[in-house]
Design a protein around this motif. Sequence first.
Motif, short mmCIF file in Angstrom:
data_model
loop_
_atom_site.label_atom_id
_atom_site.label_comp_id
_atom_site.label_asym_id
_atom_site.label_seq_id
_atom_site.Cartn_x
_atom_site.Cartn_y
_atom_site.Cartn_z
N PRO A 349 0.78 -1.20 -0.08
CA PRO A 349 -0.09 0.07 -0.04
C PRO A 349 0.91 1.34 -0.02
O PRO A 349 0.59 2.28 -0.67
N ALA A 350 1.64 1.37 0.64
CA ALA A 350 2.80 2.45 0.82
C ALA A 350 3.51 3.16 -0.48
O ALA A 350 3.49 4.18 -0.54
N THR A 358 1.31 12.00 1.33
CA THR A 358 2.18 12.38 1.87
C THR A 358 2.80 11.38 2.92
O THR A 358 1.94 10.71 3.59
N GLN A 359 4.10 11.52 3.19
CA GLN A 359 4.55 10.57 4.37
C GLN A 359 4.01 10.77 5.75
O GLN A 359 3.53 9.98 6.49
N GLU A 360 3.64 12.00 6.03
CA GLU A 360 2.84 12.71 7.28
C GLU A 360 1.52 11.85 7.22
O GLU A 360 1.06 11.29 8.05
N ALA A 361 0.79 12.01 6.15
CA ALA A 361 -0.47 11.09 6.15
C ALA A 361 -0.58 9.63 6.21
O ALA A 361 -1.19 9.07 6.80
N ARG A 364 0.09 8.91 9.75
CA ARG A 364 -1.14 9.14 10.70
C ARG A 364 -2.08 7.99 10.34
O ARG A 364 -2.73 7.75 11.32
N ALA A 365 -2.25 7.61 9.20
CA ALA A 365 -2.90 6.51 8.88
C ALA A 365 -2.48 5.22 9.65
O ALA A 365 -3.15 4.13 9.54
N GLY A 366 -1.25 5.02 9.87
CA GLY A 366 -0.51 3.69 10.40
C GLY A 366 -0.09 2.95 9.26
O GLY A 366 0.03 1.78 9.27
N ILE A 367 0.01 3.64 7.94
CA ILE A 367 0.52 2.65 6.68
C ILE A 367 1.94 2.74 6.61
O ILE A 367 2.60 3.66 6.28
N GLY A 368 2.70 1.70 7.31
CA GLY A 368 4.05 1.74 7.23
C GLY A 368 4.54 0.91 5.99
O GLY A 368 4.02 0.31 5.20
N ASP A 369 6.09 1.10 5.85
CA ASP A 369 6.86 0.55 4.62
C ASP A 369 6.70 -0.90 4.93
O ASP A 369 7.05 -1.52 3.86
N GLY A 370 6.54 -1.57 6.03
CA GLY A 370 6.60 -2.89 5.98
C GLY A 370 5.10 -3.64 5.73
O GLY A 370 4.93 -4.82 5.99
N LEU A 371 4.33 -2.85 5.41
CA LEU A 371 2.84 -3.42 5.26
C LEU A 371 2.49 -3.92 4.01
O LEU A 371 2.67 -3.29 3.01
N ILE A 372 1.83 -5.36 4.15
CA ILE A 372 1.16 -6.00 2.89
C ILE A 372 0.05 -6.07 2.95
O ILE A 372 -0.32 -6.37 4.03
N ARG A 373 -0.91 -5.99 1.82
CA ARG A 373 -2.24 -6.03 1.92
C ARG A 373 -2.55 -7.22 0.89
O ARG A 373 -2.15 -7.33 -0.21
#
Length: 394
Positions: A349-350, A358-361, A364-373
Motif C-alpha cells: 500500500p505505501a 504524503t509521508q505524514e498522512a 497518521r493512518a498507520g501505513i508503514g513501509d512493511g505493510l502488505i495487503r
Amino acid sequence: MADLDYSKLHPDTLAVRAGTERTHFGEHSDAMFLTSSFVVGSAEEAMLKFTGQVPGFIYSRFTNPTVSAFEERLAAMEGAERAVATASGMSAIMSLCLAHLRAGDHIVASSVLFGSTMQFFNNYMAKFGVEVTYASPVDLAEWHAAIKPNTKLFFLETPSNPLIDVADIRAIADIAHGAGAILAVDNCFCSPALQQPLKHGADIVVHSATKYIDGQGRVLGGAVVGSNALIEPVYLFLRTAGPTLSPFNAWVLLKGLETLGIRMKAHSENAMQLATWLEAHPKVAKVYYSGLQSHPQHALAERQQSGHGGVVSFDVKGGKDVAWRVIDRVQLMSRTANLGDVRTTISHPATTSHGRLTQEARNRAGIGDGLIRISVGLEHVGDLIADLERGFAD
C-alpha cells in the motif's frame, strides 16, 4: 418481484431475484440493453418522459433498463429506497460530494481511507472551497472535536483500507446527526452480503462495485445508495454530468451480485485461515484482520458485520525491503492493487494504492513501509500459505 416485499427476503435471495427487468420475450436471465437512446411513439410522449410526468427510458446516460435492474437489486440488498449506479467507485464518491456539497461546506472524514478518496478530498473538493478534517475511525472524541458550524458530511470506510479498522457506524451516525450532517459509509470491503450500514444509522452507502460485487476483476462500476430524498440530487447530477455506468458493465455486475453471498462466505473463511497462520509466523510483526480475537474492534465487528471479509493486511519485520521481497517471490498471487477478486492479489500500500499520500498522512493512518495487503481469493488456502512461504524463505 414487484408484488413481493423485499424487506422480508434474505439478501442472498435479493441478490438473485430483485430488480429483474423482463421484456415481452420473457427471458429468464437479465437482458442487456446496449442502446444509447430509446424511441417514443409521439412528440407528446417524449415531452412527458423528458419532464418526468410519466416514467420511461429516454437516454442511457441516465435511464437504461439494465442499469436500473442493477440499481434496484443493490438497493434491495442494502435495505435502501434507491440506488444510482456510476462508472466507478470514485465517480460514486464524486457524485455524492458534488450533489450534496457546495463551496464553504466542511467534511469530517476518517483518517484511514482509500488513497484516491483522500486525494479527491484534498486536491479537488478543496479546490472548489470544501474543506476536510480527518478523524480516527476508532476515536469518537476526534469526530466530535472535528465538527464545525459548516460541517455537512461525515465520510468513513468500515472496515478501512488497508488496516481493517472497524468504525462504530451507529455511534458516528449519532454524532453526525447531532451536528446536522449526513453520514456516508464506503461498504466496499464487506459488501451488502456482510454489512448493511443503513441499518446501523448511516444515511448513504457508497460502493466500488469493481471489487466484490463484480468479484472477478472484469469491469468498473460504482453506486450511491440511500433514501429517495438523498439519492435524487445524486441522480440529477449524474443525469447532467454523466459519470454513468454502462449497460454492459451493469449486466456483468448483476451477474456478480447473484453469487456475492456465497463468495463472501468463502472469501471470509479463507482469509480467517490465512490471518491465523500469519499471526503465528515469526517474520510477521502484526496482522490486521477483524476476525482475529486480537483485533481491537473484533467484538464490534461481530455485532456490526455477518462476516469479516477477504482482506488481510500485515506488517513484516524488516520494513520495505522485506515486504518487497515477499511480494516479488510469490508465484501464485497476483501482484496488483485491485481487490475483491476470486484470484488472490497482493500489494504494498505505501507505494501503490496509498503512494500519492504524503509521508505524514501515511504515518497518521498507520501505513508503514512493511505493510502488505492481501485480498484473499477463492484458491485453496493451503496453496496460498505455500505461496507466502516462498516469499518468507531466507
